[in-house]
Design an enzyme around this catalytic site. Structure first.
Site, PDB file in Angstrom:
ATOM      1  N   SER A 165       0.663  -1.106   0.054  1.00 35.90           N
ATOM      2  CA  SER A 165      -0.081   0.073   0.143  1.00 35.90           C
ATOM      3  C   SER A 165       0.831   1.274   0.163  1.00 35.90           C
ATOM      4  CB  SER A 165      -0.847   0.012   1.208  1.00 35.90           C
ATOM      5  OG  SER A 165      -1.857   0.854   1.012  1.00 35.90           O
TER       6      SER A 165
ATOM      7  N   ASP B 193      -5.465   2.123  -3.944  1.00 39.55           N
ATOM      8  CA  ASP B 193      -6.812   1.781  -3.302  1.00 39.55           C
ATOM      9  C   ASP B 193      -7.129   3.049  -2.530  1.00 39.55           C
ATOM     10  OD1 ASP B 193      -4.736   1.553  -1.427  1.00 39.55           O
ATOM     11  OD2 ASP B 193      -5.608  -0.450  -0.612  1.00 39.55           O
TER      12      ASP B 193
ATOM     13  N   ASP C 271      -2.117   6.148  -4.107  1.00 42.46           N
ATOM     14  CA  ASP C 271      -1.175   5.629  -3.274  1.00 42.46           C
ATOM     15  C   ASP C 271      -0.686   4.538  -4.092  1.00 42.46           C
ATOM     16  OD1 ASP C 271      -2.929   3.722  -2.924  1.00 42.46           O
ATOM     17  OD2 ASP C 271      -2.395   3.213  -1.012  1.00 42.46           O
TER      18      ASP C 271
ATOM     19  N   ASP D 130      -0.695   1.217  -4.766  1.00 45.79           N
ATOM     20  CA  ASP D 130      -1.671   0.180  -5.476  1.00 45.79           C
ATOM     21  C   ASP D 130      -2.904   0.779  -5.581  1.00 45.79           C
ATOM     22  OD1 ASP D 130      -2.225   0.480  -2.596  1.00 45.79           O
ATOM     23  OD2 ASP D 130      -3.086  -1.537  -2.580  1.00 45.79           O
TER      24      ASP D 130
END
Length: 576
Positions: free
Chosen positions: A146, A309, A305, A307
């Protein structure tokens, strides 16, 4: 087995990966670092397994990835053959070792004759969530850490509903993972066998197109976007991560034409060279976007961010500068617009519901109530929001409209069962277009919300306590708060406390107890007599203890002063 013995097993393993062997030799120079790498295995928390990349059972490496995947394979081996054949979708982000970890997972599954569907290149976490349901797979694996710093990587497991595994299933998976005594001895399909096995399938554009088709449905007022989309000036930065390809296509598809990418941060970079931390919660992550925004006279700055999400945003102030919004403020703007637009269009269901975590702002609750919409609280972790969505789609009691966590995670449409920054990117641009049509900015819209509902302010602080000693400090702090329940914070009396571990709500004056109808979690939440709430919880994925504060004041200054007093009082807890 002692950590010293485990270390010796690794050091003596002749087939140890050459890079890890070199790192292990360097690690041996520091007793403290060596112990930290081997004293305990990585655990599954609220967002899976996450850790520093390197050798050791407490690190992310090909062997700990194999161990986690072996646990999943053992779980799948118990399923009926037809279920097992549905396989596992695997995606990965832009971090160091992510492609390697993805393929190690696929090779581990293949050894068990379990097919995998591996994305051809990096993809956002929400697309992985979508792909699990789209391909009707049994599970999904996302290789990501993340928004953590560059030295980290991680491993998330998704169930067949597309959501991260809830505790009951994650605990079962963990049992299988712990059955694997030695991660060094896990067999995987050899590279020369992969091509002929037919078990590892490479996927890409077909899933991208299907996901983007669903993203089209996020737009609420197509007429508004068609009118204003060509004029809205937007700066977008994927912070060196996965968001660019899908995010750029999603914006264009929706009808937003005047957006620009931050060029220095548009390229995938595992070292996240331009930022100290690739975290859209951190105002420093917007440095490049703000500079470009001023040059472009942008209405809105958005960052996702690595990834994709989580999503952060900065709004233009009256003086032309930019202010980074909190996750709660972004959620409030989205909820207010979404419910208003659907109410005007006549598409807001009578049984509409929004979902949020127990540590998120109560401002969206007040907004939703004004539209006759119920708010339901769940534990921290988007898996709990996903569980509720599945429950409502099964029993029909509610229609899901929006879900969020204060930590910059939002979901608008349930074709994804996790935080989705791509959906949010499109909707937040629409909200900005709505205010631009009225000659206003998102900053103006937020001030209007405060004037109507009260000046809500929230603050999250995290104290990092590393290693074995840190873990003990966190444990001692939580047990201390349970044994000696605080009667006040900053001089304001506590009315009642919710202990999600004992699953009890306790009124302090009468000592009356009520059951909490939620799963167990190591969280304490205090409600004060002036309407303030405070929550304390250890992080599920990082060596941190987090403190959450939520207040409401009659003015902005009053609310800020309340937060400052409480923050100073809470600071003493970790210094005692």
């Amino acid at each position: 087995m002692s950590w010293e013995k485990i270390y010796q097993n690794w050091a003596n393993f002749e087939e140890l990966d050459s890079d890890l062997k070199a790192q292990l030799n360097n690690l041996a120079l520091s007793q403290a670092e060596l112990e930290d790498a081997f004293y305990a295995p990585l655990e599954f928390g609220t967002a899976g397994m996450r850790g520093i990349i390197g050798p050791g059972i407490n690190r992310m490496n090909i062997y700990t990835v194999r161990q986690a995947t072996e646990g999943l394979a053992l779980l799948m081996d118990l399923q009926e053959p037809e279920i097992k054949k549905r396989g596992v979708v695997i995606a990965y982000d832009s971090r160091h070792m992510s492609p390697d970890f993805a393929m190690e997972a696929a090779r581990t599954l293949a050894y068990h004759n379990i097919p995998s569907f591996v994305f051809e290149s990096l993809r956002p976490t929400p697309e992985l969530s979508f792909a699990v349901r789209h391909l009707e797979s049994f599970a999904g694996i996302m290789i990501t850490a993340s928004h953590n710093p560059a030295k980290y990587n991680g491993y998330k497991v998704y169930g067949e509903d597309g959501g991260q595994m809830p505790p009951v299933h994650a605990d079962r998976l963990t049992e299988f993972v712990r059955q694997v005594d030695n991660p060094l001895q896990i067999p995987v399909l050899r590279e020369e066998e992969v091509k002929h096995s037919g078990l590892i399938h490479i996927i890409g554009e077909e899933v991208d197109s299907a996901y983007l088709k669903k993203i089209k449905t996020v737009t609420v007022n197509e007429k508004l976007v068609a009118e204003m989309g060509k004029d809205l000036r937007l700066v977008y930065t994927p912070l060196h991560g996965t968001g660019r390809m899908i995010g750029e296509r999603a914006l264009r598809q929706a009808g937003f034409e005047k957006f620009v990418l931050v060029p220095e941060q548009a390229v995938a970079d595992p070292d996240f060279t331009t930022v100290k931390s690739p975290n859209p919660e951190d105002p420093a992550a917007f440095e490049y976007a703000m500079k470009l925004g001023e040059e472009e006279n942008a209405d809105l700055l958005i960052a996702t961010d690595p990834d994709a999400d989580r999503l952060g945003a900065a709004v233009r102030l009256p003086d032309g500068k930019y202010q980074v919004l909190t996750g709660n403020q972004i959620a409030s703007l989205l909820v207010d617009y979404l419910l208003q637009a659907k109410q005007v269009a006549g598409t807001l269901p009578e049984n509409a519901v929004i979902l949020k975590s127990i540590v998120s702002s109560e401002l969206p609750t007040a907004i939703a109530k004004s539209y006759g919409v119920e708010t339901v609280n769940v534990l921290t972790g988007f898996k709990f929001i996903a569980e509720k969505i599945e429950e409502y789609e099964t029993n029909g009691n509610h229609t899901f409209e929006f879900g969020f966590e204060e930590s910059y995670g939002y979901l608008i449409k349930s074709f994804v069962r996790d935080k989705d920054a791509i959906q949010t990117l499109v909707l937040l641009a629409e909200v900005a277009a709505f205010y631009k049509k009225q000659g206003q900015t998102l900053y103006d819209g937020l001030q209007a919300i405060f004037e109507k509902f009260g000046f809500y302010q929230e603050k999250t602080t995290a104290v990092t306590l590393d290693g074995i000693k840190g873990a003990e400090q966190i444990k001692t702090l939580m047990s201390g708060l349970r044994e000696n329940v605080p009667t006040d914070f900053a001089g304001v009396s506590v009315v009642y406390v919710e202990d999600f571990d004992t699953q009890k709500k306790i009124e302090l004056s009468s000592h009356l107890e009520e059951p909490l109808n939620m799963p167990r979690a190591n969280v304490l939440k205090y409600y004060l007599e002036d309407g303030t709430w405070i929550a304390v919880r250890p992080s599920g994925t990082e060596p941190k203890i987090k403190f959450y504060v939520g207040v409401v004041g009659q003015t902005f200054d009053e609310a800020i002063a309340k937060v400052a007093k409480l923050e100073a009082d809470l600071k003493n807890l970790t210094q005692e």
